[in-house]
Design a protein around this motif. Structure first.
Motif, short mmCIF file in Angstrom:
data_model
loop_
_atom_site.label_atom_id
_atom_site.label_comp_id
_atom_site.label_asym_id
_atom_site.label_seq_id
_atom_site.Cartn_x
_atom_site.Cartn_y
_atom_site.Cartn_z
N ALA A 26 0.82 -1.21 0.00
CA ALA A 26 0.00 0.00 0.00
C ALA A 26 0.86 1.26 0.00
CB ALA A 26 -0.93 -0.01 1.22
N VAL A 27 1.87 1.31 0.85
CA VAL A 27 2.72 2.50 0.91
C VAL A 27 3.56 2.62 -0.35
CG1 VAL A 27 4.61 3.59 2.18
CG2 VAL A 27 2.72 2.54 3.42
N ALA A 28 4.01 1.50 -0.91
CA ALA A 28 4.73 1.55 -2.18
C ALA A 28 3.85 2.16 -3.26
CB ALA A 28 5.17 0.15 -2.59
N GLY A 29 2.57 1.78 -3.30
CA GLY A 29 1.65 2.37 -4.26
C GLY A 29 1.41 3.84 -4.02
N ALA A 30 1.29 4.24 -2.75
CA ALA A 30 1.09 5.65 -2.44
C ALA A 30 2.27 6.50 -2.86
CB ALA A 30 0.83 5.81 -0.94
N VAL A 39 11.14 5.04 7.06
CA VAL A 39 11.83 5.94 6.12
C VAL A 39 10.82 6.67 5.25
CG1 VAL A 39 13.41 6.03 4.15
CG2 VAL A 39 13.94 4.57 6.11
N ALA A 40 9.80 5.95 4.79
CA ALA A 40 8.77 6.57 3.95
C ALA A 40 8.05 7.69 4.68
CB ALA A 40 7.78 5.51 3.47
N MET A 41 7.73 7.47 5.95
CA MET A 41 7.05 8.51 6.73
C MET A 41 7.93 9.76 6.85
SD MET A 41 4.28 6.90 7.22
CE MET A 41 3.71 5.21 7.24
N LEU A 42 9.23 9.56 6.96
CA LEU A 42 10.14 10.70 7.07
C LEU A 42 10.25 11.47 5.75
CD1 LEU A 42 13.03 9.09 9.16
CD2 LEU A 42 11.28 10.69 9.97
N ALA A 44 -5.54 0.82 -1.75
CA ALA A 44 -5.31 1.40 -0.43
C ALA A 44 -4.98 2.89 -0.48
CB ALA A 44 -4.23 0.61 0.31
N PRO A 45 -4.07 3.34 -1.36
CA PRO A 45 -3.79 4.79 -1.39
C PRO A 45 -5.00 5.63 -1.78
CG PRO A 45 -2.04 3.57 -2.49
CD PRO A 45 -3.14 2.60 -2.23
N HIS A 46 -5.84 5.11 -2.66
CA HIS A 46 -7.04 5.86 -3.05
C HIS A 46 -8.02 5.97 -1.90
CE1 HIS A 46 -7.00 7.02 -7.28
NE2 HIS A 46 -6.17 6.01 -7.46
N ILE A 47 -8.23 4.87 -1.21
CA ILE A 47 -9.14 4.90 -0.06
C ILE A 47 -8.59 5.84 1.01
CG2 ILE A 47 -10.22 3.53 1.76
CD1 ILE A 47 -10.08 1.13 -0.16
N PRO A 105 0.48 6.66 6.50
CA PRO A 105 0.09 5.72 7.56
C PRO A 105 -1.31 5.15 7.36
CG PRO A 105 0.20 7.98 8.40
CD PRO A 105 0.81 7.99 7.04
N MET A 106 -2.23 5.97 6.83
CA MET A 106 -3.57 5.47 6.58
C MET A 106 -3.55 4.40 5.50
SD MET A 106 -6.57 6.16 7.91
CE MET A 106 -7.89 4.96 7.73
N ALA A 107 -2.76 4.61 4.45
CA ALA A 107 -2.66 3.62 3.39
C ALA A 107 -2.07 2.31 3.93
CB ALA A 107 -1.79 4.15 2.25
N ALA A 108 -1.07 2.42 4.82
CA ALA A 108 -0.47 1.21 5.40
C ALA A 108 -1.51 0.41 6.17
CB ALA A 108 0.69 1.61 6.31
#
Length: 325
Positions: free
Chosen positions: A68-72, A200-203, A257-260, A274-277
């Motif tokens: 999900a985070v990779a897609g976002a 790392v992604a969150m940062l 997931a990223p769309h939702i 974080p929501m996508a995760a």
């Protein structure tokens, strides 16, 4: 406040799905048995809970969150709401390498398939970068070349399946995406890598926000666009590659997931990631749970369940994008 509440609701849903996933199956167990199975090694349900279902649930959470985070990240980088690891060829590259191993060295497939899948994802990334370098890594060129690279890998998969029919069932199971048989051995390398890359992604959320507004404005704000885009693309590909190497070619989670998440908490990646995760983990848990209980004692691979959900949503997104234009 609303965003925080939605995130907490998603986490509560994750806990409930974990509980149901541990309790349900060919051998259903009650809530007290789940609790004793988690805490008491002498409990009759300990083996089912601790050795079979708990690691499977944890693998689902890690893989779903990673995809999900990779897609976002990809959607932010490419400024394309239809981008995801399976759309730009990353999943196909991983699948090609895994399928090639199954057909060419079947005796080593079980042990080395995750390594081969991750290597295939990185190979897809390298081809994507080397091919698009002359095109300045622009979002449009990356997206179009990614689709082409994915098509080439998909053709290679079809070639192996046609010319080596003996091992086609194992290849089809992996390509469908499945959590069957996943245990602590798969979780041990997956969890720390996914947790590290999620952190790392969150940062990097602020940089992703800046990159979404366009290259010229990003450069005017002091961002080295090509370097940051390359680094974030590598992060996304690595995260997707690690997730796919653990569960197989599960499609659509990186798109759904990223769309939702965006619909619930908005486009700011400090909240969207974080929501996508959480949503990705929830989708993976839900898909696996449905696949396990619909045809007991048989299982439907989680990738098929997710595809049944994701394909209509993908068509809806295409229609909406066409309507907006």
């Amino acid at each position: 406040m609303k965003r925080g509440i939605l995130l907490i609701v998603g986490l509560i849903l994750m806990v409930l799905l974990c509980w149901f996933s541990i309790a349900a199956g060919a051998v259903p167990i009650t809530a007290p048995q789940v609790l004793f199975g988690l805490t008491d090694p002498q409990s009759p349900s300990y083996f089912i809970v601790h050795e079979l279902r708990l690691p499977r649930v944890l693998v689902a959470i890690c893989a779903g969150a990673g995809l999900a985070v990779a897609g976002a990240i990809l959607q932010s980088l490419l400024r394309n709401p239809l981008a995801s690891p399976d759309v730009i060829g990353i999943t196909q590259g991983a699948s090609f390498a895994a399928v090639a191993l199954i057909f060419l060295i079947p005796s080593a497939a079980a042990q080395w398939m995750p390594v081969a899948a991750f290597a295939g994802a990185i190979l897809s990334f390298l081809i994507l970068i080397l091919t698009s370098r002359r095109l300045t890594l622009s979002p449009t060129s990356l997206a179009l070349i990614g689709v082409a690279v994915g098509a080439v890998f998909q053709a290679g998969i079809q070639y192996f399946m046609v010319t080596h029919p003996a091992n086609v069932n194992m290849a089809l199971l992996w390509m469908s995406g499945s959590l069957w048989g996943r245990g602590w051995g798969q979780l041990a390398p997956l969890a720390p890598l996914i947790i590290l890359m999620l952190a790392v992604a969150m940062l990097q959320a602020r940089k992703l926000n800046i990159l979404q507004i366009g290259d010229d404005l990003s450069q005017s704000l002091g961002l080295l666009v090509r370097r940051e885009r390359l680094w974030l693309l590598l992060l996304s590909v690595t995260m997707a590659g690690v997730a796919v190497s653990a569960v197989g070619a599960v499609s659509f989670i990186g798109l759904l997931a990223p769309h939702i998440a965006r619909a619930l908490v908005g486009a700011r990646n400090q909240w969207r990631l974080p929501m996508a995760a959480v949503i990705g983990a929830d989708l993976m848990l839900l898909g696996d749970l449905v696949g396990r209980i619909v045809l007991i004692p048989r299982e439907i691979p989680v990738g098929i369940v997710i595809a049944i959900i994701g394909a209509p949503y993908f068509i809806y997104l295409l229609r909406r994008e066409h309507t907006m234009k």
